[in-house]
Design an enzyme around this catalytic site. Structure first.
Site, PDB file in Angstrom:
ATOM      1  N   ASP A 247       7.909   7.527  -2.688  1.00 20.71           N
ATOM      2  CA  ASP A 247       6.591   6.910  -2.740  1.00 20.71           C
ATOM      3  C   ASP A 247       5.771   7.325  -1.507  1.00 20.71           C
ATOM      4  O   ASP A 247       5.008   6.532  -0.972  1.00 20.71           O
ATOM      5  CB  ASP A 247       6.756   5.377  -2.799  1.00 20.71           C
ATOM      6  CG  ASP A 247       5.492   4.684  -3.243  1.00 20.71           C
ATOM      7  OD1 ASP A 247       4.496   5.377  -3.473  1.00 20.71           O
ATOM      8  OD2 ASP A 247       5.495   3.436  -3.329  1.00 20.71           O
TER       9      ASP A 247
ATOM     10  N   CYS B 142      12.946   0.380 -25.731  1.00 18.54           N
ATOM     11  CA  CYS B 142      12.072  -0.804 -25.812  1.00 18.54           C
ATOM     12  C   CYS B 142      11.953  -1.298 -27.261  1.00 18.54           C
ATOM     13  O   CYS B 142      11.804  -2.494 -27.500  1.00 18.54           O
ATOM     14  CB  CYS B 142      10.677  -0.488 -25.271  1.00 18.54           C
ATOM     15  SG  CYS B 142      10.580  -0.507 -23.475  1.00 18.54           S
TER      16      CYS B 142
ATOM     17  N   CYS C 115      12.329  -9.031 -19.056  1.00 16.14           N
ATOM     18  CA  CYS C 115      12.853  -7.880 -19.812  1.00 16.14           C
ATOM     19  C   CYS C 115      14.322  -8.111 -20.206  1.00 16.14           C
ATOM     20  O   CYS C 115      15.179  -8.344 -19.353  1.00 16.14           O
ATOM     21  CB  CYS C 115      12.722  -6.611 -18.980  1.00 16.14           C
ATOM     22  SG  CYS C 115      13.398  -5.163 -19.828  1.00 16.14           S
TER      23      CYS C 115
HETATM   24  C1  B12 Z   1       0.336   3.366  -7.928  1.00 17.03           C
HETATM   25  C2  B12 Z   1       1.608   2.555  -7.970  1.00 17.03           C
HETATM   26  C3  B12 Z   1       1.508   1.203  -8.254  1.00 17.03           C
HETATM   27  C4  B12 Z   1       0.209   0.561  -8.740  1.00 17.03           C
HETATM   28  C5  B12 Z   1      -0.023   0.957 -10.222  1.00 17.03           C
HETATM   29  C6  B12 Z   1       1.210   0.677 -11.097  1.00 17.03           C
HETATM   30  C7  B12 Z   1       1.374   1.600 -12.279  1.00 17.03           C
HETATM   31  N1  B12 Z   1       1.974   1.080 -13.308  1.00 17.03           N
HETATM   32  O1  B12 Z   1       0.981   2.752 -12.245  1.00 17.03           O
HETATM   33  C8  B12 Z   1       0.501  -0.940  -8.484  1.00 17.03           C
HETATM   34  C9  B12 Z   1      -0.005  -1.330  -7.102  1.00 17.03           C
HETATM   35  C10 B12 Z   1      -0.098  -1.912  -9.514  1.00 17.03           C
HETATM   36  C11 B12 Z   1       2.022  -0.954  -8.496  1.00 17.03           C
HETATM   37  C12 B12 Z   1       2.784  -2.071  -8.769  1.00 17.03           C
HETATM   38  C13 B12 Z   1       4.167  -2.082  -8.788  1.00 17.03           C
HETATM   39  N2  B12 Z   1       4.982  -1.110  -8.328  1.00 17.03           N
HETATM   40 CO1  B12 Z   1       4.356   0.680  -7.878  1.00 17.03          CO
HETATM   41  N3  B12 Z   1       3.952   2.495  -7.589  1.00 17.03           N
HETATM   42  C14 B12 Z   1       2.857   3.165  -7.703  1.00 17.03           C
HETATM   43  C15 B12 Z   1       3.120   4.658  -7.440  1.00 17.03           C
HETATM   44  C16 B12 Z   1       2.649   4.995  -6.030  1.00 17.03           C
HETATM   45  C17 B12 Z   1       2.467   5.616  -8.438  1.00 17.03           C
HETATM   46  C18 B12 Z   1       2.651   5.209  -9.918  1.00 17.03           C
HETATM   47  C19 B12 Z   1       1.800   6.084 -10.811  1.00 17.03           C
HETATM   48  O2  B12 Z   1       1.917   7.289 -10.801  1.00 17.03           O
HETATM   49  N4  B12 Z   1       0.882   5.467 -11.559  1.00 17.03           N
HETATM   50  C20 B12 Z   1      -0.009   6.229 -12.404  1.00 17.03           C
HETATM   51  C21 B12 Z   1       0.088   5.762 -13.833  1.00 17.03           C
HETATM   52  C22 B12 Z   1      -0.656   6.698 -14.775  1.00 17.03           C
HETATM   53  O3  B12 Z   1       1.452   5.804 -14.130  1.00 17.03           O
HETATM   54  P1  B12 Z   1       2.076   4.899 -15.250  1.00 17.03           P
HETATM   55  O4  B12 Z   1       1.184   3.802 -15.651  1.00 17.03           O
HETATM   56  O5  B12 Z   1       3.461   4.578 -14.888  1.00 17.03           O
HETATM   57  O6  B12 Z   1       2.099   5.933 -16.453  1.00 17.03           O
HETATM   58  C23 B12 Z   1       3.059   6.954 -16.462  1.00 17.03           C
HETATM   59  C24 B12 Z   1       4.147   6.655 -17.477  1.00 17.03           C
HETATM   60  O7  B12 Z   1       4.280   5.265 -17.681  1.00 17.03           O
HETATM   61  C25 B12 Z   1       3.748   7.417 -18.676  1.00 17.03           C
HETATM   62  N5  B12 Z   1       3.026   6.621 -19.653  1.00 17.03           N
HETATM   63  C26 B12 Z   1       1.720   6.421 -19.729  1.00 17.03           C
HETATM   64  N6  B12 Z   1       1.386   5.751 -20.833  1.00 17.03           N
HETATM   65  C27 B12 Z   1       2.548   5.504 -21.469  1.00 17.03           C
HETATM   66  C28 B12 Z   1       2.746   4.837 -22.673  1.00 17.03           C
HETATM   67  C29 B12 Z   1       4.074   4.635 -23.083  1.00 17.03           C
HETATM   68  C30 B12 Z   1       4.310   3.930 -24.358  1.00 17.03           C
HETATM   69  C31 B12 Z   1       5.135   5.086 -22.273  1.00 17.03           C
HETATM   70  C32 B12 Z   1       6.540   4.787 -22.628  1.00 17.03           C
HETATM   71  C33 B12 Z   1       4.886   5.804 -21.079  1.00 17.03           C
HETATM   72  C34 B12 Z   1       3.586   6.011 -20.701  1.00 17.03           C
HETATM   73  O8  B12 Z   1       2.928   8.483 -18.206  1.00 17.03           O
HETATM   74  C35 B12 Z   1       2.316   8.183 -16.983  1.00 17.03           C
HETATM   75  C36 B12 Z   1       2.333   9.317 -16.004  1.00 17.03           C
HETATM   76  O9  B12 Z   1       3.614   9.597 -15.541  1.00 17.03           O
HETATM   77  C37 B12 Z   1       4.687   4.726  -7.582  1.00 17.03           C
HETATM   78  C38 B12 Z   1       5.393   5.724  -6.673  1.00 17.03           C
HETATM   79  C39 B12 Z   1       5.218   7.134  -7.174  1.00 17.03           C
HETATM   80  N7  B12 Z   1       4.796   8.033  -6.318  1.00 17.03           N
HETATM   81  O10 B12 Z   1       5.463   7.412  -8.342  1.00 17.03           O
HETATM   82  C40 B12 Z   1       5.133   3.272  -7.275  1.00 17.03           C
HETATM   83  C41 B12 Z   1       6.263   2.715  -8.123  1.00 17.03           C
HETATM   84  C42 B12 Z   1       5.971   3.024  -9.565  1.00 17.03           C
HETATM   85  N8  B12 Z   1       6.122   1.276  -7.929  1.00 17.03           N
HETATM   86  C43 B12 Z   1       7.224   0.625  -7.882  1.00 17.03           C
HETATM   87  C44 B12 Z   1       7.343  -0.790  -7.853  1.00 17.03           C
HETATM   88  C45 B12 Z   1       8.691  -1.365  -7.458  1.00 17.03           C
HETATM   89  C46 B12 Z   1       6.258  -1.587  -8.203  1.00 17.03           C
HETATM   90  C47 B12 Z   1       6.288  -3.092  -8.522  1.00 17.03           C
HETATM   91  C48 B12 Z   1       7.490  -3.524  -9.358  1.00 17.03           C
HETATM   92  C49 B12 Z   1       6.221  -3.902  -7.195  1.00 17.03           C
HETATM   93  C50 B12 Z   1       6.140  -5.389  -7.384  1.00 17.03           C
HETATM   94  N9  B12 Z   1       7.215  -6.071  -7.728  1.00 17.03           N
HETATM   95  O11 B12 Z   1       5.101  -5.970  -7.208  1.00 17.03           O
HETATM   96  C51 B12 Z   1       4.949  -3.260  -9.294  1.00 17.03           C
HETATM   97  C52 B12 Z   1       5.122  -3.112 -10.819  1.00 17.03           C
HETATM   98  C53 B12 Z   1       3.840  -3.280 -11.585  1.00 17.03           C
HETATM   99  C54 B12 Z   1       3.899  -2.609 -12.959  1.00 17.03           C
HETATM  100  N10 B12 Z   1       4.082  -3.386 -14.010  1.00 17.03           N
HETATM  101  O12 B12 Z   1       3.788  -1.383 -13.033  1.00 17.03           O
HETATM  102  C55 B12 Z   1       8.416   1.556  -8.039  1.00 17.03           C
HETATM  103  C56 B12 Z   1       8.913   1.412  -9.485  1.00 17.03           C
HETATM  104  C57 B12 Z   1      10.404   1.533  -9.639  1.00 17.03           C
HETATM  105  C58 B12 Z   1      10.769   1.425 -11.101  1.00 17.03           C
HETATM  106  N11 B12 Z   1      11.997   1.082 -11.365  1.00 17.03           N
HETATM  107  O13 B12 Z   1       9.939   1.642 -11.964  1.00 17.03           O
HETATM  108  C59 B12 Z   1       7.763   2.971  -7.720  1.00 17.03           C
HETATM  109  C60 B12 Z   1       8.343   4.133  -8.515  1.00 17.03           C
HETATM  110  C61 B12 Z   1       7.965   3.200  -6.206  1.00 17.03           C
HETATM  111  C62 B12 Z   1       9.387   3.642  -5.878  1.00 17.03           C
HETATM  112  N12 B12 Z   1       9.561   4.806  -5.274  1.00 17.03           N
HETATM  113  O14 B12 Z   1      10.356   2.976  -6.154  1.00 17.03           O
HETATM  114  N13 B12 Z   1       2.523   0.286  -8.221  1.00 17.03           N
HETATM  115  S1  SF4 Z   2      10.306  -6.448 -21.892  1.00 15.31           S
HETATM  116 FE1  SF4 Z   2      11.559  -4.649 -21.348  1.00 15.31          FE
HETATM  117  S2  SF4 Z   2      12.435  -3.928 -23.319  1.00 15.31           S
HETATM  118 FE2  SF4 Z   2      10.757  -5.341 -23.784  1.00 15.31          FE
HETATM  119  S3  SF4 Z   2       8.998  -3.970 -24.086  1.00 15.31           S
HETATM  120 FE3  SF4 Z   2       8.946  -4.686 -21.960  1.00 15.31          FE
HETATM  121  S4  SF4 Z   2      10.006  -3.092 -20.811  1.00 15.31           S
HETATM  122 FE4  SF4 Z   2      10.555  -2.781 -22.970  1.00 15.31          FE
END
Ligand code: B12
Ligand code: SF4
Ligand code: SF4
Length: 330
Positions: free
Chosen positions: A148, A202, A262
């Site tokens: 990150d 999921c 979850c």
């Molecule tokens: C920006 C960021 C945030 C932002 C935006 C979150 C988000 N969902 O993007 C905020 C501040 C809200 C956040 C919150 C959290 N974060 Co954060 N965050 C990041 C960061 C820096 C980038 C994530 C990113 O690229 N977002 C951009 C968007 C486009 O990504 P995305 O929504 O996930 O979409 C991707 C996929 O999901 C997929 N996708 C898109 N649409 C769809 C649709 C379907 C159906 C599917 C299956 C996939 C999919 O394609 C996209 C591009 O890869 C990463 C570290 C990193 N460098 O990767 C940590 C990271 C994701 N965060 C982390 C954590 C721990 C959290 C929190 C749990 C912290 C907390 N407890 O408060 C929360 C979770 C919130 C949530 N429900 O996501 C961890 C997650 C670990 C894990 N097991 O997933 C990371 C990986 C950091 C780390 N190194 O561990 N975070």
């Molecule tokens: S609660 Fe867990 S298993 Fe259910 S849709 Fe969300 S991420 Fe997937």
């Protein structure tokens, strides 16, 4: 003698055949286990278009709020070789931080990821140990660590490396472990075979979408940060608007609701063996009134080397002042 060469532009040129024979993933797995990571896999250094396209849509929709750094370096986000021409594969690791929480009724909520030492420090340290071990085996080994700490789509790499799948709550669910795991990557100059991908499990479940108290999960896999409690309490700079302040739902730092509900976490989560992630858990069980008495000096002392330190006392107070259990709404 080094095995890589530089061309006249100073770019590193590495013959692939050299690195095919040096080290196997099995050997790397031994180092990974020694560091206590719960899962690891190998990905190619490029992310599939599906992820970069989704990132583009997410940014266009403004879901990144004021995290303008998410717009930077689109090249490296999709292709690590654009920045590291020597990159041949990516080791992706997951580190569990799960623990059950038994806070008292009066307590405000903290995300589990803030119960101990900052994960950036711990995961980076462990990956550095792995890289050092690899260099001992082969002194031509080159690596670059991200936890990150740069423009990397870590969840996309984790999915490509077969660690698990991206859930509808947008968290990465490690197969047989759950989502309470941090991710980290080590870019390597050796060509290793990619790990087999894991099926998304999921299914028809929508528990996380239904449980999110602010409606931040706009559609499966996509979070609108502007509504997400995690963004508001950790990343947002400046004061809250009245509407934002009302979204916090008793969460002082981060939010775990969409992970707690979850079914895979209920089934698989078990206490982390990395005790540094839990080292101040007992000191976080305090009421709002007790937190209000915390001075800036006490804050610095309590959250030394924790991710909360980056929040700083002013924003901690901002979060605290916004928590008023009587005015929560969606
Ligand atoms: C920006 C960021 C945030 C932002 C935006 C979150 C988000 N969902 O993007 C905020 C501040 C809200 C956040 C919150 C959290 N974060 Co954060 N965050 C990041 C960061 C820096 C980038 C994530 C990113 O690229 N977002 C951009 C968007 C486009 O990504 P995305 O929504 O996930 O979409 C991707 C996929 O999901 C997929 N996708 C898109 N649409 C769809 C649709 C379907 C159906 C599917 C299956 C996939 C999919 O394609 C996209 C591009 O890869 C990463 C570290 C990193 N460098 O990767 C940590 C990271 C994701 N965060 C982390 C954590 C721990 C959290 C929190 C749990 C912290 C907390 N407890 O408060 C929360 C979770 C919130 C949530 N429900 O996501 C961890 C997650 C670990 C894990 N097991 O997933 C990371 C990986 C950091 C780390 N190194 O561990 N975070
Ligand atoms: S609660 Fe867990 S298993 Fe259910 S849709 Fe969300 S991420 Fe997937
Ligand atoms: S972290 Fe909280 S606010 Fe953000 S999407 Fe999950 S449940 Fe909703």
């Amino acid at each position: 003698m080094t095995l890589y060469k530089r061309n006249i532009l100073g770019e590193v040129f590495i013959p692939d055949f050299v690195y095919l024979i040096m080290i196997s993933f099995d050997q790397i797995q031994d180092f990974v286990r020694r560091e206590g990571f719960v899962a690891a896999g190998i990905s190619k250094p490029i992310v599939a278009d599906i992820y970069t396209n989704r990132l583009g849509e997410w940014l266009e929709s403004g879901y990144h709020a004021d995290m303008s750094w998410m717009e930077r370096s689109p090249g490296i986000r999709s292709d690590l070789q654009a920045h590291f021409p020597w990159a041949r594969s990516v080791l992706v690791v997951a580190d569990s931080y799960y623990s059950e929480t038994h806070f008292s009724e009066k307590s405000l909520c903290f995300s589990k990821y803030a119960f101990g030492v900052d994960y950036h420090k711990i995961v980076t340290e462990k990956l550095q140990n792995i890289l050092n071990s690899l260099i001992k085996v082969d002194r031509n080994m080159m690596g670059k660590i991200y936890v990150d700490t740069g423009p990397i789509l870590e969840k996309a790499f984790a999915e490509q490396a077969g660690l698990g799948w991206i859930g509808k709550n947008s968290n990465f669910i490690v197969n047989n472990v759950g989502s309470f795991c941090f991710l980290g990557i080590l870019i390597l100059n050796i060509a290793l075979e990619s790990s087999p991908v894991v099926k998304n499990r999921c299914g028809n479940c929508t528990k996380c979408l239904d449980a999110c108290p602010t409606g931040a999960i706009i559609k499966p896999g996509a979070v609108d940060s502007r509504k997400c409690i995690s963004y508001l309490t950790i990343e947002k700079k400046g004061a809250f608007s009245d509407r934002e302040a009302k979204l916090l739902n008793n969460w002082l730092y981060g939010c775990d609701i969409c992970q707690e509900v979850c079914p895979w976490n209920k089934k698989w989560s078990s206490k982390t063996r990395e005790i540094r992630y839990l080292d101040r858990i007992s000191r976080l069980d305090r009421s709002r009134d007790e937190w209000l008495k915390l001075t800036a000096e006490e804050f610095d002392c309590l959250f030394n080397n924790s991710s909360l330190k980056r929040l700083k006392y002013e924003r901690f107070r901002r979060n605290l002042m916004a928590l008023n259990p009587k005015v929560f709404f969606r």
